[in-house]
Design a protein around this motif. Structure first.
Motif, PDB file in Angstrom:
ATOM      1  N   MET A 160     -12.315  21.001 -24.330  1.00 34.48           N
ATOM      2  CA  MET A 160     -11.485  20.240 -23.417  1.00 34.48           C
ATOM      3  C   MET A 160     -10.068  20.792 -23.510  1.00 34.48           C
ATOM      4  SD  MET A 160     -10.663  16.155 -23.598  1.00 34.48           S
ATOM      5  CE  MET A 160     -12.153  15.621 -22.837  1.00 34.48           C
ATOM      6  N   ASN A 161      -9.447  21.104 -22.396  1.00 33.98           N
ATOM      7  CA  ASN A 161      -8.116  21.690 -22.380  1.00 33.98           C
ATOM      8  C   ASN A 161      -7.058  20.743 -21.847  1.00 33.98           C
ATOM      9  OD1 ASN A 161      -8.788  24.171 -23.486  1.00 33.98           O
ATOM     10  ND2 ASN A 161      -9.546  24.909 -21.525  1.00 33.98           N
ATOM     11  N   GLU A 162      -7.383  19.488 -21.700  1.00 35.09           N
ATOM     12  CA  GLU A 162      -6.430  18.485 -21.229  1.00 35.09           C
ATOM     13  C   GLU A 162      -5.247  18.409 -22.200  1.00 35.09           C
ATOM     14  OE1 GLU A 162      -6.371  13.644 -21.100  1.00 35.09           O
ATOM     15  OE2 GLU A 162      -8.267  14.663 -20.800  1.00 35.09           O
ATOM     16  N   ARG A 163      -4.050  18.270 -21.652  1.00 34.10           N
ATOM     17  CA  ARG A 163      -2.841  18.155 -22.479  1.00 34.10           C
ATOM     18  C   ARG A 163      -2.566  16.693 -22.792  1.00 34.10           C
ATOM     19  NH1 ARG A 163      -2.100  23.046 -24.572  1.00 34.10           N
ATOM     20  NH2 ARG A 163      -2.226  24.594 -22.968  1.00 34.10           N
ATOM     21  N   HIS A 164      -2.055  16.440 -23.959  1.00 32.98           N
ATOM     22  CA  HIS A 164      -1.725  15.093 -24.403  1.00 32.98           C
ATOM     23  C   HIS A 164      -0.391  15.204 -25.130  1.00 32.98           C
ATOM     24  CE1 HIS A 164      -3.040  10.994 -25.330  1.00 32.98           C
ATOM     25  NE2 HIS A 164      -2.475  11.142 -26.508  1.00 32.98           N
ATOM     26  N   GLU A 165       0.554  14.381 -24.779  1.00 26.23           N
ATOM     27  CA  GLU A 165       1.880  14.451 -25.389  1.00 26.23           C
ATOM     28  C   GLU A 165       1.927  13.611 -26.658  1.00 26.23           C
ATOM     29  OE1 GLU A 165       4.425  16.384 -24.209  1.00 26.23           O
ATOM     30  OE2 GLU A 165       2.972  17.120 -22.754  1.00 26.23           O
ATOM     31  N   TRP A 166       2.558  14.139 -27.691  1.00 27.40           N
ATOM     32  CA  TRP A 166       2.724  13.439 -28.965  1.00 27.40           C
ATOM     33  C   TRP A 166       4.198  13.391 -29.313  1.00 27.40           C
ATOM     34  CZ3 TRP A 166      -1.425  11.277 -31.402  1.00 27.40           C
ATOM     35  CH2 TRP A 166      -2.690  11.685 -30.959  1.00 27.40           C
ATOM     36  N   ARG A 167       4.586  12.390 -30.105  1.00 27.47           N
ATOM     37  CA  ARG A 167       5.966  12.276 -30.596  1.00 27.47           C
ATOM     38  C   ARG A 167       5.907  11.851 -32.057  1.00 27.47           C
ATOM     39  NH1 ARG A 167       6.717   7.002 -31.327  1.00 27.47           N
ATOM     40  NH2 ARG A 167       5.662   5.544 -29.973  1.00 27.47           N
ATOM     41  N   VAL A 168       6.971  12.136 -32.774  1.00 24.10           N
ATOM     42  CA  VAL A 168       7.056  11.717 -34.179  1.00 24.10           C
ATOM     43  C   VAL A 168       7.194  10.201 -34.213  1.00 24.10           C
ATOM     44  CG1 VAL A 168       8.421  11.869 -36.294  1.00 24.10           C
ATOM     45  CG2 VAL A 168       8.082  13.912 -34.866  1.00 24.10           C
ATOM     46  N   ALA A 169       6.401   9.560 -35.042  1.00 22.55           N
ATOM     47  CA  ALA A 169       6.471   8.102 -35.189  1.00 22.55           C
ATOM     48  C   ALA A 169       7.788   7.730 -35.867  1.00 22.55           C
ATOM     49  CB  ALA A 169       5.295   7.598 -36.014  1.00 22.55           C
ATOM     50  N   VAL A 170       8.428   6.703 -35.382  1.00 19.77           N
ATOM     51  CA  VAL A 170       9.698   6.232 -35.947  1.00 19.77           C
ATOM     52  C   VAL A 170       9.437   5.631 -37.329  1.00 19.77           C
ATOM     53  CG1 VAL A 170      11.589   4.579 -35.665  1.00 19.77           C
ATOM     54  CG2 VAL A 170      10.698   5.823 -33.687  1.00 19.77           C
ATOM     55  N   ASP A 171      10.252   6.016 -38.290  1.00 24.83           N
ATOM     56  CA  ASP A 171      10.184   5.459 -39.638  1.00 24.83           C
ATOM     57  C   ASP A 171      11.398   4.557 -39.809  1.00 24.83           C
ATOM     58  OD1 ASP A 171      10.299   4.875 -42.364  1.00 24.83           O
ATOM     59  OD2 ASP A 171       9.665   6.882 -42.960  1.00 24.83           O
ATOM     60  N   PRO A 172      11.218   3.228 -39.779  1.00 32.66           N
ATOM     61  CA  PRO A 172      12.359   2.317 -39.855  1.00 32.66           C
ATOM     62  C   PRO A 172      13.127   2.406 -41.171  1.00 32.66           C
ATOM     63  CG  PRO A 172      10.298   1.087 -39.950  1.00 32.66           C
ATOM     64  CD  PRO A 172       9.946   2.518 -39.683  1.00 32.66           C
ATOM     65  N   GLY A 173      12.558   3.037 -42.174  1.00 32.05           N
ATOM     66  CA  GLY A 173      13.236   3.181 -43.459  1.00 32.05           C
ATOM     67  C   GLY A 173      14.181   4.362 -43.517  1.00 32.05           C
ATOM     68  N   LEU A 174      14.228   5.164 -42.473  1.00 34.19           N
ATOM     69  CA  LEU A 174      15.093   6.345 -42.456  1.00 34.19           C
ATOM     70  C   LEU A 174      16.237   6.174 -41.475  1.00 34.19           C
ATOM     71  CD1 LEU A 174      12.462   9.246 -42.369  1.00 34.19           C
ATOM     72  CD2 LEU A 174      13.723   8.392 -44.347  1.00 34.19           C
ATOM     73  N   VAL A 175      17.441   6.555 -41.900  1.00 33.99           N
ATOM     74  CA  VAL A 175      18.596   6.528 -41.010  1.00 33.99           C
ATOM     75  C   VAL A 175      18.489   7.698 -40.032  1.00 33.99           C
ATOM     76  CG1 VAL A 175      21.108   6.729 -40.872  1.00 33.99           C
ATOM     77  CG2 VAL A 175      20.062   5.376 -42.699  1.00 33.99           C
ATOM     78  N   VAL A 176      18.191   8.872 -40.549  1.00 38.43           N
ATOM     79  CA  VAL A 176      17.988  10.056 -39.728  1.00 38.43           C
ATOM     80  C   VAL A 176      16.482  10.292 -39.645  1.00 38.43           C
ATOM     81  CG1 VAL A 176      18.424  12.522 -39.495  1.00 38.43           C
ATOM     82  CG2 VAL A 176      20.197  11.042 -40.447  1.00 38.43           C
ATOM     83  N   GLN A 177      15.953  10.216 -38.438  1.00 38.57           N
ATOM     84  CA  GLN A 177      14.513  10.357 -38.250  1.00 38.57           C
ATOM     85  C   GLN A 177      14.083  11.814 -38.415  1.00 38.57           C
ATOM     86  OE1 GLN A 177      12.276   7.701 -37.731  1.00 38.57           O
ATOM     87  NE2 GLN A 177      14.123   6.610 -38.351  1.00 38.57           N
ATOM     88  N   ARG A 178      12.879  12.004 -38.920  1.00 38.86           N
ATOM     89  CA  ARG A 178      12.313  13.338 -39.102  1.00 38.86           C
ATOM     90  C   ARG A 178      11.909  13.907 -37.743  1.00 38.86           C
ATOM     91  NH1 ARG A 178       8.379  13.629 -43.908  1.00 38.86           N
ATOM     92  NH2 ARG A 178       9.009  15.774 -43.724  1.00 38.86           N
ATOM     93  N   THR A 179      11.755  15.211 -37.684  1.00 35.81           N
ATOM     94  CA  THR A 179      11.354  15.886 -36.453  1.00 35.81           C
ATOM     95  C   THR A 179      10.133  16.763 -36.717  1.00 35.81           C
ATOM     96  OG1 THR A 179      12.803  17.769 -36.872  1.00 35.81           O
ATOM     97  CG2 THR A 179      13.733  15.942 -35.598  1.00 35.81           C
ATOM     98  N   CYS A 180       9.532  17.218 -35.643  1.00 29.30           N
ATOM     99  CA  CYS A 180       8.396  18.131 -35.732  1.00 29.30           C
ATOM    100  C   CYS A 180       8.600  19.234 -34.701  1.00 29.30           C
ATOM    101  CB  CYS A 180       7.082  17.394 -35.471  1.00 29.30           C
ATOM    102  SG  CYS A 180       5.635  18.475 -35.504  1.00 29.30           S
ATOM    103  N   GLY A 181       8.527  20.461 -35.137  1.00 33.32           N
ATOM    104  CA  GLY A 181       8.711  21.597 -34.248  1.00 33.32           C
ATOM    105  C   GLY A 181       7.410  22.181 -33.731  1.00 33.32           C
TER     106      GLY A 181
END
Length: 106
Positions: A1-22
């Motif tokens: 299956m080649n369908e695209r699905h968008e993902w985002r980094v889940a918010v961590d309420p314990g962090l002031v600066v949220q992590r990222t994913c490249g």
């Protein structure tokens, strides 16, 4: 299956600066039920705990709680295969093995 699905980094309420994913570009969607189990465990006659699917190629491997840890091994062995999603019923999340971040559908 080649369908695209968008993902985002889940918010961590314990962090002031949220992590990222490249590694969120070019991911493909892999649906549950694409294989009866962990591809590597099935070949070896072993069992697994939970299943994960690589969002680069669709390889289905077992989770880190399984003795084989094949999803994680696949990510380390294949450059560019950073992200896998859970194939467990009722679960809609993914994990980036490289950036070590939890992902949710965008």
């Amino acid at each position: 299956m080649n369908e695209r699905h968008e993902w985002r980094v889940a918010v961590d309420p314990g962090l002031v600066v949220q992590r990222t994913c490249g590694h969120l570009d070019g991911l493909r969607e892999v649906s549950a039920g694409t294989t009866p189990g962990c591809e590597d465990c099935l070949r070896a006659g072993r069992t697994w705990v939970h299943l994960r699917a690589c969002l680069s190629c669709g390889h289905v491997g077992c989770c880190d709680s399984s003795s084989g840890q094949h999803a994680h091994r696949h990510a380390r062995a294949h450059g560019g295969h950073h992200v896998a999603r859970s194939l467990e019923p009722g679960e809609d999340w993914a994990w980036c093995y490289t950036d070590e971040v939890f992902l949710r559908p965008a």
